[in-house]
Design an enzyme around this catalytic site. Structure first.
Site, mmCIF file in Angstrom:
data_model
loop_
_atom_site.group_PDB
_atom_site.id
_atom_site.type_symbol
_atom_site.label_atom_id
_atom_site.label_comp_id
_atom_site.label_asym_id
_atom_site.label_seq_id
_atom_site.Cartn_x
_atom_site.Cartn_y
_atom_site.Cartn_z
ATOM 1 N N GLU A 25 0.846 -1.201 0.000
ATOM 2 C CA GLU A 25 0.000 0.000 0.000
ATOM 3 C C GLU A 25 0.878 1.246 0.000
ATOM 4 O O GLU A 25 2.022 1.223 0.464
ATOM 5 C CB GLU A 25 -0.876 -0.035 1.272
ATOM 6 C CG GLU A 25 -1.808 1.148 1.415
ATOM 7 C CD GLU A 25 -2.864 0.954 2.508
ATOM 8 O OE1 GLU A 25 -2.744 0.004 3.309
ATOM 9 O OE2 GLU A 25 -3.810 1.760 2.548
ATOM 10 N N ASN A 172 -12.880 -1.577 -0.189
ATOM 11 C CA ASN A 172 -11.986 -2.014 0.896
ATOM 12 C C ASN A 172 -12.569 -1.568 2.235
ATOM 13 O O ASN A 172 -12.853 -0.382 2.434
ATOM 14 C CB ASN A 172 -10.596 -1.375 0.735
ATOM 15 C CG ASN A 172 -9.675 -1.728 1.900
ATOM 16 O OD1 ASN A 172 -9.237 -2.867 2.036
ATOM 17 N ND2 ASN A 172 -9.402 -0.754 2.767
ATOM 18 N N GLU A 173 -12.770 -2.490 3.129
ATOM 19 C CA GLU A 173 -13.273 -2.191 4.476
ATOM 20 C C GLU A 173 -14.414 -1.163 4.415
ATOM 21 O O GLU A 173 -14.411 -0.151 5.120
ATOM 22 C CB GLU A 173 -12.131 -1.725 5.381
ATOM 23 C CG GLU A 173 -11.071 -2.805 5.542
ATOM 24 C CD GLU A 173 -10.066 -2.585 6.681
ATOM 25 O OE1 GLU A 173 -10.026 -1.487 7.245
ATOM 26 O OE2 GLU A 173 -9.338 -3.547 6.991
ATOM 27 N N TYR A 242 -6.318 -8.927 11.838
ATOM 28 C CA TYR A 242 -4.973 -8.625 12.331
ATOM 29 C C TYR A 242 -4.797 -9.196 13.728
ATOM 30 O O TYR A 242 -5.739 -9.198 14.534
ATOM 31 C CB TYR A 242 -4.743 -7.113 12.360
ATOM 32 C CG TYR A 242 -4.521 -6.532 10.973
ATOM 33 C CD1 TYR A 242 -3.276 -6.615 10.367
ATOM 34 C CD2 TYR A 242 -5.555 -5.921 10.270
ATOM 35 C CE1 TYR A 242 -3.061 -6.096 9.092
ATOM 36 C CE2 TYR A 242 -5.350 -5.396 8.998
ATOM 37 C CZ TYR A 242 -4.091 -5.492 8.418
ATOM 38 O OH TYR A 242 -3.879 -4.981 7.154
ATOM 39 N N GLU A 299 -5.961 -9.291 3.951
ATOM 40 C CA GLU A 299 -5.128 -8.551 4.916
ATOM 41 C C GLU A 299 -5.026 -9.398 6.179
ATOM 42 O O GLU A 299 -6.041 -9.706 6.817
ATOM 43 C CB GLU A 299 -5.731 -7.180 5.244
ATOM 44 C CG GLU A 299 -5.557 -6.178 4.118
ATOM 45 C CD GLU A 299 -5.971 -4.762 4.479
ATOM 46 O OE1 GLU A 299 -5.831 -4.369 5.654
ATOM 47 O OE2 GLU A 299 -6.436 -4.052 3.560
ATOM 48 N N GLN A 348 2.356 -5.960 5.508
ATOM 49 C CA GLN A 348 2.496 -5.529 4.140
ATOM 50 C C GLN A 348 3.955 -5.570 3.697
ATOM 51 O O GLN A 348 4.707 -4.695 4.112
ATOM 52 C CB GLN A 348 2.037 -4.087 3.957
ATOM 53 C CG GLN A 348 0.662 -3.745 4.385
ATOM 54 C CD GLN A 348 0.289 -2.346 3.871
ATOM 55 O OE1 GLN A 348 1.046 -1.642 3.229
ATOM 56 N NE2 GLN A 348 -0.940 -1.953 4.196
HETATM 57 O O1 AHR Z 1 -2.856 -2.581 6.405
HETATM 58 C C1 AHR Z 1 -3.134 -1.351 6.979
HETATM 59 C C2 AHR Z 1 -4.605 -0.983 6.897
HETATM 60 O O2 AHR Z 1 -5.345 -1.891 7.636
HETATM 61 C C3 AHR Z 1 -5.232 -1.039 5.528
HETATM 62 O O3 AHR Z 1 -5.026 0.116 4.787
HETATM 63 C C4 AHR Z 1 -6.690 -1.190 5.851
HETATM 64 O O4 AHR Z 1 -7.401 -1.861 4.836
HETATM 65 C C5 AHR Z 1 -6.683 -1.921 7.171
HETATM 66 O O5 AHR Z 1 -7.490 -1.311 8.106
#
Ligand code: AHR
Length: 488
Positions: A25, A172-173, A242, A299, A348
């Protein structure tokens, strides 16, 4: 002693190589100072890429790269990043640190990067502040060879023939920063947007349209999207999850300084991926029993407090053996769900979150996570073998996680001991292999990491703590370790 039995697969499950995918990103130093080098950097190739990063990434043979975000995608207007570099628009990257984005790295540079890496491209369309027309023209610019103005523009910018675009994310999200939409509102919009996502170049390999899926355990989201978007309109549904050690986004925990309990909690939290995939898959099975829609974990990874002294919004963090264990266990979970999980993208790649590579000035290190992705390469596109046996739970963690795959007459066994105690494991390999051909291990104290002054503190080394007798492979796995054995 833990006893497991590896046998030939009862069902044909091939580990999709795309489970080893990545995400880059425009965030912090992932693109600029990561893949792309500024003028004056001694590592800059004539085209502008960072040669040390490129060479390290080429060795991993990554299958796919997602770009340009993440949240950044929702502010990204692709026309800003084409044409003469000096004339490209400067815009504010309002999501990630209010820094100026000079758009030096745009569509042409991304597709060239994919060619250099030998990987597929996965574009994230801007559904946040963009329009259907803007997305449609981007896909046309990328994939069409018809004689239209958009295609003439691409040709004038130096690219004669269309590129391939196997994956497109639409939104995205969107349940959060991507528009704060409800699932019902988004599914209506998605139906419309996907219709105009016309790929002109997908005769041999149709483009997968990937809808925005749930945030971690939001099962209601999956239920609504699956119920409201007709089969055929989406080929993938994303999942973002995450690993935050403390579970508290305001104080996530340090990347290097953590207690034993925090270590264990991190791994437990990473293993929650198993439950997430299982439960989202159960919902998907109700609407899509033939499994035509893939779950795309685009992600995932660890997210700690940002490294002191670096900008808050750049999400730069160190990477230790703890991250290596998270990577190994998570990849194993994906492999056990190959029927539904067809792609995953670690967040990432360079300098951001659970990165494979860190850079500082002209220096670069490969992280422990990098080495797991390297060691696990034989699993890509390999046949998943069956594994049976009881694994004890120690400190709330399985004492060992094992995956075995077969490709070209050779069997790859990856084993991870996520606990803080050593364990011995016996694998009955009699029906699939006779001997160990090679073995490597990545291990160390759970805090161990590679720094710019000691870039090889954590690297795979030859592994010898095993024996084979009467069809049984016995392995002594040290605490916090990842071992890979190739059998024949
Ligand atoms: O990976 C960092 C961020 O995490 C991304 O931009 C977003 O999609 C997520 O919240």
């Amino acid at each position: 002693m833990i006893n497991l039995n590896i046998t030939a697969a009862a069902e044909e499950h091939i580990v999709p190589a795309a489970q080893y995918g990545h995400f880059a990103e425009h965030l912090g130093r992932c693109i600029y100072d990561g893949f792309w080098a500024e003028e004056g950097c001694t590592k800059r190739s004539p085209e502008g890429y960072r040669t040390d990063v490129l060479e390290a990434m080429q060795k991993l043979h990554i299958p796919v790269l997602r770009w340009p975000g993440g949240c950044f995608a929702d502010d990204y207007h692709w026309r800003d990043g084409i044409g003469a570099p000096q004339q490209r628009k400067r815009r504010l990257n309002a999501t990630w640190g209010w820094v100026a984005e000079n758009n030096r790295f745009g569509t042409h540079e991304f597709f060239r990067l994919c060619a250099l890496l030998g990987c597929d491209a996965y574009l994230a369309a801007n559904m946040g502040s963009g329009t259907v027309q803007e997305m449609a023209e981007w896909i046309e610019y990328v994939t069409s060879d018809f004689d239209t103005d958009v295609v003439r523009e691409r040709r004038a910018n130096g690219r004669e023939s269309a590129w391939k675009l196997p994956y497109l994310g639409i939104g995205n999200e969107v349940w959060g920063g991507g528009g704060f939409m409800t699932a019902d509102h988004y599914s209506d919009l998605y139906r419309n947007w996907q219709h105009f996502a016309r790929n002109f170049n997908d005769m041999d390999r149709p483009m997968m349209k990937i809808a925005c899926g749930p945030n971690a355990g939001d099962y209601h989201w999956t239920e609504r999207i699956m119920a409201r978007v007709d089969a055929g309109m989406m080929q993938g549904l994303s999942l973002h999850y995450y690993t935050v050690p403390t579970g508290n986004w305001d104080h996530k925990g340090d990347a290097v300084e953590f207690t034993e309990e925090e270590y264990l909690q991190t791994i437990r939290s990473a293993l929650f991926m198993e439950e997430l995939i299982t439960r989202h898959s159960e919902i998907m099975d109700k609407y899509d029993p033939e499994k035509k829609v893939a779950l795309i974990v685009d992600e995932w990874g660890t997210w700690y407090d940002v490294t002191e002294g670096t900008p808050e919004a750049f999400l730069y963090q160190q990477n230790t053996m703890r991250d290596a264990v998270v990577a190994a266990c998570t990849l194993h979970i994906f492999h056990r769900h190959t029927d539904r999980v067809k792609m995953a993208n670690l967040a990432q790649t360079v300098n951001v979150l659970q990165a494979l590579i860190l850079t500082e000035g002209d220096r670069m290190v490969c992280t422990p996570t990098y080495h797991v992705f390297d060691l696990f390469q034989p699993h890509k596109d390999a046949l998943l073998l069956d594994l049976a046996g009881e694994v004890p739970v120690v400190d709330g963690l399985p004492a060992v996680s094992v995956i075995a795959t077969k490709k070209n007459d050779s069997v790859c066994v990856s084993m991870c001991n996520p606990t803080l105690t050593d364990h011995a494991v016996t694998l009955d390999i009699g029906t699939v292999a006779a001997a160990v051909q090679s073995a490597q291990i990545l291990t160390g104290d759970c805090h161990a990491c590679n720094t710019f002054d000691a870039p090889e503190a954590v690297v795979p080394v030859a592994f010898t703590d095993y024996s084979v007798a009467e069809g049984k492979l016995t392995v002594s796995l040290p605490a916090c370790s990842v071992a890979v054995l190739i059998l024949q």
